[in-house]
Design a protein around this motif. Structure first.
Motif, mmCIF file in Angstrom:
data_model
loop_
_atom_site.group_PDB
_atom_site.id
_atom_site.type_symbol
_atom_site.label_atom_id
_atom_site.label_comp_id
_atom_site.label_asym_id
_atom_site.label_seq_id
_atom_site.Cartn_x
_atom_site.Cartn_y
_atom_site.Cartn_z
ATOM 1 N N MET A 389 53.727 148.576 59.150
ATOM 2 C CA MET A 389 53.703 149.570 60.220
ATOM 3 C C MET A 389 52.268 149.890 60.634
ATOM 4 N N GLU A 390 51.367 149.975 59.672
ATOM 5 C CA GLU A 390 49.957 150.215 59.992
ATOM 6 C C GLU A 390 49.389 149.051 60.800
ATOM 7 N N MET A 391 49.753 147.834 60.432
ATOM 8 C CA MET A 391 49.274 146.677 61.180
ATOM 9 C C MET A 391 49.730 146.744 62.635
ATOM 10 N N GLN A 392 50.956 147.180 62.868
ATOM 11 C CA GLN A 392 51.459 147.321 64.233
ATOM 12 C C GLN A 392 50.675 148.375 65.007
ATOM 13 N N ASP A 393 50.383 149.494 64.340
ATOM 14 C CA ASP A 393 49.616 150.568 64.990
ATOM 15 C C ASP A 393 48.258 150.062 65.443
ATOM 16 N N TRP A 394 47.595 149.270 64.592
ATOM 17 C CA TRP A 394 46.263 148.798 64.920
ATOM 18 C C TRP A 394 46.276 147.767 66.045
ATOM 19 N N VAL A 395 47.325 146.992 66.120
ATOM 20 C CA VAL A 395 47.439 146.051 67.234
ATOM 21 C C VAL A 395 47.510 146.819 68.542
ATOM 22 N N CYS A 396 48.305 147.902 68.536
ATOM 23 C CA CYS A 396 48.419 148.726 69.754
ATOM 24 C C CYS A 396 47.058 149.294 70.142
ATOM 25 N N GLN A 397 46.300 149.807 69.142
ATOM 26 C CA GLN A 397 44.981 150.361 69.425
ATOM 27 C C GLN A 397 44.024 149.281 69.905
ATOM 28 N N LEU A 398 44.103 148.111 69.295
ATOM 29 C CA LEU A 398 43.217 147.018 69.681
ATOM 30 C C LEU A 398 43.504 146.571 71.108
ATOM 31 N N MET A 399 44.767 146.550 71.490
ATOM 32 C CA MET A 399 45.123 146.164 72.860
ATOM 33 C C MET A 399 44.571 147.167 73.862
ATOM 34 N N VAL A 400 44.572 148.451 73.480
ATOM 35 C CA VAL A 400 43.998 149.481 74.351
ATOM 36 C C VAL A 400 42.517 149.196 74.582
ATOM 37 N N VAL A 401 41.804 148.884 73.482
ATOM 38 C CA VAL A 401 40.366 148.608 73.566
ATOM 39 C C VAL A 401 40.099 147.369 74.421
ATOM 40 N N LEU A 402 40.878 146.322 74.188
ATOM 41 C CA LEU A 402 40.677 145.073 74.922
ATOM 42 C C LEU A 402 40.944 145.231 76.414
ATOM 43 N N ASN A 403 41.724 146.249 76.759
ATOM 44 C CA ASN A 403 42.024 146.511 78.161
ATOM 45 C C ASN A 403 41.160 147.624 78.739
ATOM 46 N N GLY A 404 40.056 147.951 78.044
ATOM 47 C CA GLY A 404 39.096 148.907 78.576
ATOM 48 C C GLY A 404 39.331 150.345 78.207
ATOM 49 N N GLY A 405 40.321 150.634 77.378
ATOM 50 C CA GLY A 405 40.599 152.019 76.990
ATOM 51 C C GLY A 405 39.827 152.412 75.744
ATOM 52 N N ASN A 406 40.083 153.636 75.259
ATOM 53 C CA ASN A 406 39.450 154.154 74.044
ATOM 54 C C ASN A 406 40.486 154.338 72.956
ATOM 55 N N ALA A 407 40.234 153.731 71.798
ATOM 56 C CA ALA A 407 41.134 153.889 70.659
ATOM 57 C C ALA A 407 40.777 155.149 69.885
ATOM 58 N N ASP A 408 41.611 155.528 68.977
ATOM 59 C CA ASP A 408 41.377 156.686 68.115
ATOM 60 C C ASP A 408 40.072 156.488 67.349
ATOM 61 N N LYS A 409 39.093 157.365 67.568
ATOM 62 C CA LYS A 409 37.764 157.194 66.977
ATOM 63 C C LYS A 409 37.769 157.277 65.459
ATOM 64 N N GLN A 410 38.727 158.023 64.905
ATOM 65 C CA GLN A 410 38.715 158.187 63.455
ATOM 66 C C GLN A 410 38.987 156.889 62.714
ATOM 67 N N ASN A 411 39.515 155.900 63.417
ATOM 68 C CA ASN A 411 39.787 154.619 62.783
ATOM 69 C C ASN A 411 38.585 153.678 62.805
ATOM 70 N N GLY A 412 37.511 154.077 63.545
ATOM 71 C CA GLY A 412 36.317 153.244 63.563
ATOM 72 C C GLY A 412 36.595 151.896 64.215
ATOM 73 N N ASP A 413 35.921 150.875 63.721
ATOM 74 C CA ASP A 413 36.097 149.514 64.231
ATOM 75 C C ASP A 413 37.467 149.011 63.818
ATOM 76 N N ILE A 414 38.326 148.779 64.778
ATOM 77 C CA ILE A 414 39.699 148.425 64.437
ATOM 78 C C ILE A 414 39.944 146.919 64.431
ATOM 79 N N ARG A 415 38.950 146.144 64.849
ATOM 80 C CA ARG A 415 39.151 144.699 64.847
ATOM 81 C C ARG A 415 39.128 144.184 63.418
ATOM 82 N N LEU A 416 40.155 143.424 63.024
ATOM 83 C CA LEU A 416 40.255 142.941 61.649
ATOM 84 C C LEU A 416 39.413 141.704 61.418
ATOM 85 N N LYS A 417 39.316 140.849 62.415
ATOM 86 C CA LYS A 417 38.564 139.611 62.236
ATOM 87 C C LYS A 417 37.578 139.474 63.394
ATOM 88 N N ALA A 418 36.339 139.121 63.045
ATOM 89 C CA ALA A 418 35.297 139.027 64.055
ATOM 90 C C ALA A 418 35.161 137.609 64.627
#
Length: 421
Positions: A389-418
């Motif tokens: 479930m956490e992995m799903q949440d982070w995908v949603c946040q990452l998609m927001v970032v990739l589309n120019g939005g702002n993810a929840d700041k408390q999670n910091g860098d949400i990308r798992l692989k660089a």
């Protein structure tokens, strides 16, 4: 998920990508591979095992081609595979990549344990589990029991023998020959391999009644390995010395100690008592059990009111021996978790190479869940569910970032692989 102390992202980031990349090069796992590189196969299996209770090659195809998987692990959107290409890759991919990846990740994750906790990892439970192929497509395996009378082919089975330390599996063997149906053939292969690796001889191996051969007890003993097991109450032995004293604690939990002896076991081949000393602890259940023999006595193990424990460790107290054997049940719980939650009750691949690849990846995924459940005080099943479930949440946040939005700041860098493997 406010109560989560250690997040799935933190655990996934502990997977040493740089070392996996070096492994890819040294093992040449990516030779002639266009899409399904070793690292991609690694993360595909981790993700799929976390996502579903039962996976198949067709489900692996769906997972790989899914945008969630590609986004989370930074795989190019145009990468595409079919279930047939996955099947072929599993049957031919270099197994050593996954064997060495397991060893690296075990070392990395075991560092999270304190010195006191590490002491508990020296208790190695050794047991086996069988898995049958219902579709009779196994390329190698053995049959058990009588052949079906209607002309159908009997189901082939594979035996997995594992050494589990309460955190992860130290060593696992896959057996597909009928001779290994006997635990007296399978278990010693695992135990003796580990004894040779354990230069300090710190491990205590806990074994069920399946291992009963005097030759096997002697083989472990001669290698300076320490073990605790169980023998039949009808076992022929001679008492050399009683270790019972007036102040001996006879309370063994649900058992009550009545004898603690140094013995010589009878050698059926030599027709005499062996000279190798062992220690046999005899105890009775405090609450007598119904020992009436069932009508189907050939299918049900006989119930007894006595337990005979055997060990070659003379420094342990009877209570420590009984507690060590009681902890043997941990591996049964672990097998149940693998089969019910990590797709271990059937074969994703029916080739010998593919079976072993899936084994190592299942054990790696189990390690991830084990750390998550331990740090967050959860059970196996709910731990795995919350991890995904956490992995799903982070995908949603990452998609927001990739589309120019702002993810929840408390999670910091949400990308798992660089980087893209």
């Amino acid at each position: 998920m406010k109560d989560v102390k250690v997040h799935a992202k933190d655990i996934l980031r502990m997977i040493p990508d740089e070392e996996l990349a070096k492994l890819s090069s040294s093992t040449k796992v990516d030779y002639c591979a266009k899409v399904l590189s070793g690292e991609r196969m690694f993360y595909l299996l981790v993700f799929a095992l976390l996502a579903a209770d039962q996976i198949s090659q067709r489900k692996l195809e769906v997972v790989f081609n899914n945008s969630m998987f590609k986004t989370l692990f930074n795989i190019s959107a145009d990468a595409h595979v079919t279930h047939s290409s996955i099947s072929t890759r599993l049957s031919k991919i270099d197994l050593s990549f996954f064997e060495k990846a397991y060893e690296i990740i075990y070392r990395r994750f075991s560092q999270l344990y304190t010195e006191e906790e590490i002491m508990h990892l020296y208790l190695i439970r050794v047991d086996s589990s069988m898995v049958a192929e219902c579709c009779n497509r196994l390329k190698a395996g053995f049959t058990v029991g009588k052949k079906p009378g209607d002309g159908r082919q009997p189901r082939k089975q594979i035996k997995y023998t594992m050494a589990y330390d309460g955190f992860a599996v130290r060593l696992a063997e896959v057996f597909n020959e009928a001779v290994y149906l006997s635990e007296d053939m399978a278990i010693p292969k695992v135990v003796l391999k580990l004894v040779k690796k354990d230069s300090r001889h710190a491990n205590l191996y806990v074994i069920d009644r399946g291992l009963s051969s005097l030759d096997n007890f002697n083989a472990i003993n001669e290698c300076d390995g320490k073990f605790v097991g169980r023998i039949k109450t009808s076992r022929n032995m001679e008492v050399v010395e009683s270790l019972m004293k007036e102040d001996t604690d006879t309370d063994l939990g649900n058992l009550e100690l009545y004898e603690d002896n140094i013995v010589h076991l009878y050698d059926n081949e030599e027709k005499k008592y062996s000279e190798t000393p062992y220690r046999v602890i005899k105890a009775r259940f405090k609450q007598p059990r119904d020992t009436t023999r069932p009508a189907n006595k050939g299918k049900v193990r006989r119930v007894e009111n006595e337990v005979f424990l055997i060990t070659n460790d003379f420094g342990l107290t009877p209570k420590q021996v009984a507690e060590a054997y009681r902890r043997r049940w941990d591996i049964e719980v672990f097998f149940k978790f693998l089969k019910q939650n990590l797709s271990f009750s059937h074969f994703v691949s029916t080739s010998e190479n593919g079976i072993k690849v899936i084994l190592y990846m299942t054990l790696i995924t189990a390690m991830l869940v084990m750390i998550y459940k331990r740090e967050n005080g959860l059970g196996f099943s709910i731990g795995k569910f919350m991890f995904f479930m956490e992995m799903q949440d982070w995908v949603c946040q990452l998609m927001v970032v990739l589309n120019g939005g702002n993810a929840d700041k408390q999670n910091g860098d949400i990308r798992l692989k660089a980087r893209i493997p």
